[in-house]
Design a protein around this motif. Sequence first.
Motif, PDB file in Angstrom:
ATOM      1  N   LEU A 149      30.100  -3.269 -35.461  1.00 22.05           N
ATOM      2  CA  LEU A 149      30.270  -2.406 -36.618  1.00 22.05           C
ATOM      3  C   LEU A 149      29.261  -1.260 -36.573  1.00 22.05           C
ATOM      4  O   LEU A 149      28.066  -1.476 -36.443  1.00 22.05           O
ATOM      5  N   LEU A 150      29.770  -0.020 -36.681  1.00 18.72           N
ATOM      6  CA  LEU A 150      28.898   1.158 -36.702  1.00 18.72           C
ATOM      7  C   LEU A 150      28.354   1.433 -38.101  1.00 18.72           C
ATOM      8  O   LEU A 150      27.226   1.884 -38.270  1.00 18.72           O
ATOM      9  N   ASN A 151      29.192   1.221 -39.115  1.00 18.77           N
ATOM     10  CA  ASN A 151      28.782   1.351 -40.512  1.00 18.77           C
ATOM     11  C   ASN A 151      29.660   0.428 -41.352  1.00 18.77           C
ATOM     12  O   ASN A 151      30.314  -0.454 -40.803  1.00 18.77           O
ATOM     13  N   ASP A 152      29.702   0.632 -42.665  1.00 24.00           N
ATOM     14  CA  ASP A 152      30.453  -0.283 -43.516  1.00 24.00           C
ATOM     15  C   ASP A 152      31.953  -0.277 -43.252  1.00 24.00           C
ATOM     16  O   ASP A 152      32.657  -1.202 -43.635  1.00 24.00           O
ATOM     17  N   ARG A 153      32.468   0.763 -42.620  1.00 24.61           N
ATOM     18  CA  ARG A 153      33.912   0.898 -42.448  1.00 24.61           C
ATOM     19  C   ARG A 153      34.371   1.018 -40.992  1.00 24.61           C
ATOM     20  O   ARG A 153      35.465   0.594 -40.655  1.00 24.61           O
ATOM     21  N   ILE A 154      33.569   1.596 -40.141  1.00 21.35           N
ATOM     22  CA  ILE A 154      33.994   1.922 -38.779  1.00 21.35           C
ATOM     23  C   ILE A 154      33.327   1.000 -37.763  1.00 21.35           C
ATOM     24  O   ILE A 154      32.123   0.751 -37.831  1.00 21.35           O
ATOM     25  N   GLY A 155      34.113   0.516 -36.800  1.00 14.68           N
ATOM     26  CA  GLY A 155      33.574  -0.346 -35.763  1.00 14.68           C
ATOM     27  C   GLY A 155      34.202  -0.061 -34.411  1.00 14.68           C
ATOM     28  O   GLY A 155      35.247   0.598 -34.311  1.00 14.68           O
ATOM     29  N   LEU A 156      33.565  -0.560 -33.379  1.00 16.27           N
ATOM     30  CA  LEU A 156      34.060  -0.460 -32.012  1.00 16.27           C
ATOM     31  C   LEU A 156      34.443  -1.845 -31.514  1.00 16.27           C
ATOM     32  O   LEU A 156      33.872  -2.849 -31.944  1.00 16.27           O
ATOM     33  N   ARG A 157      35.381  -1.868 -30.582  1.00 15.89           N
ATOM     34  CA  ARG A 157      35.844  -3.157 -30.073  1.00 15.89           C
ATOM     35  C   ARG A 157      36.228  -3.037 -28.607  1.00 15.89           C
ATOM     36  O   ARG A 157      36.928  -2.094 -28.210  1.00 15.89           O
ATOM     37  N   LEU A 158      35.747  -3.976 -27.807  1.00 12.97           N
ATOM     38  CA  LEU A 158      36.103  -4.083 -26.388  1.00 12.97           C
ATOM     39  C   LEU A 158      36.765  -5.431 -26.168  1.00 12.97           C
ATOM     40  O   LEU A 158      36.344  -6.437 -26.750  1.00 12.97           O
ATOM     41  N   GLY A 159      37.791  -5.463 -25.316  1.00  8.00           N
ATOM     42  CA  GLY A 159      38.467  -6.727 -25.093  1.00  8.00           C
ATOM     43  C   GLY A 159      39.205  -6.796 -23.774  1.00  8.00           C
ATOM     44  O   GLY A 159      39.568  -5.775 -23.185  1.00  8.00           O
ATOM     45  N   VAL A 160      39.417  -8.024 -23.321  1.00  8.29           N
ATOM     46  CA  VAL A 160      40.210  -8.312 -22.126  1.00  8.29           C
ATOM     47  C   VAL A 160      41.222  -9.382 -22.508  1.00  8.29           C
ATOM     48  O   VAL A 160      40.864 -10.409 -23.095  1.00  8.29           O
ATOM     49  N   GLN A 161      42.481  -9.128 -22.208  1.00  7.20           N
ATOM     50  CA  GLN A 161      43.532 -10.107 -22.482  1.00  7.20           C
ATOM     51  C   GLN A 161      44.291 -10.424 -21.205  1.00  7.20           C
ATOM     52  O   GLN A 161      44.599  -9.525 -20.419  1.00  7.20           O
ATOM     53  N   ASP A 162      44.576 -11.706 -21.019  1.00  8.92           N
ATOM     54  CA  ASP A 162      45.436 -12.141 -19.921  1.00  8.92           C
ATOM     55  C   ASP A 162      46.816 -12.442 -20.511  1.00  8.92           C
ATOM     56  O   ASP A 162      46.936 -13.228 -21.451  1.00  8.92           O
TER      57      ASP A 162
END
Length: 205
Positions: A149-162
């Motif tokens: 989470l960058l602030n109360d509303r905005i966040g970043l997400r990294l992921g790997v799916q098989d």
Amino acid sequence: MHEVMKWGLRVLLMCSGLVLAAPAWAAGRSAHDETYINLFGGSILFDTSSGLGDGGNAGVVGLRLGHRVDAHVGVEAQVAAAFAQLQSPAHAGAANQYSGAVLGNLYAFDSPNTPYLSLGLGASSNLFNNQLGRGTSLMGVFGVGYQYLLNDRIGLRLGVQDHLLFNTPTPSSTNLNEVQVTGGISYFWGASDKSSFPIVSPAHP
């Protein structure tokens, strides 16, 4: 196929290490009852049975809508489109893949900043086979990632799916296995929108 599966397993193992090794200080404010939308993009690595060109790689974009049911459990719906190129004697050109899935997420911490595991089912529509044409396949999903989470509303997400596509109409008539690597930005609302009323002490005469 074996090379892509081995590469995918390595990435999944590395991300699983994040889940196990993430420090306790990652826990922050509770993320219980939050709803979010996540816009993501990245790449899909297809195995060699797909008949796709460009090394079996394709760009992907998509959208997720999810809800944090409690501290460690969430659900989300995911839709995505991958833009690949079909290479075969009879066909050449776009072989776009469209998929949708419903996922359950398991979060390591009661916090917006946390590693997570995903497990779900969905369907994928493909144009891989020059005889069968477009087909729709049941798709199993296993994933790992990290949300920040960058602030109360905005966040970043990294992921790997098989993704394992069952009974996929590929040229070799085998189940298609693919690895999706993505990054994205999320917008959260819900839990922190609840008003916090101040406690007023009784007036003294």
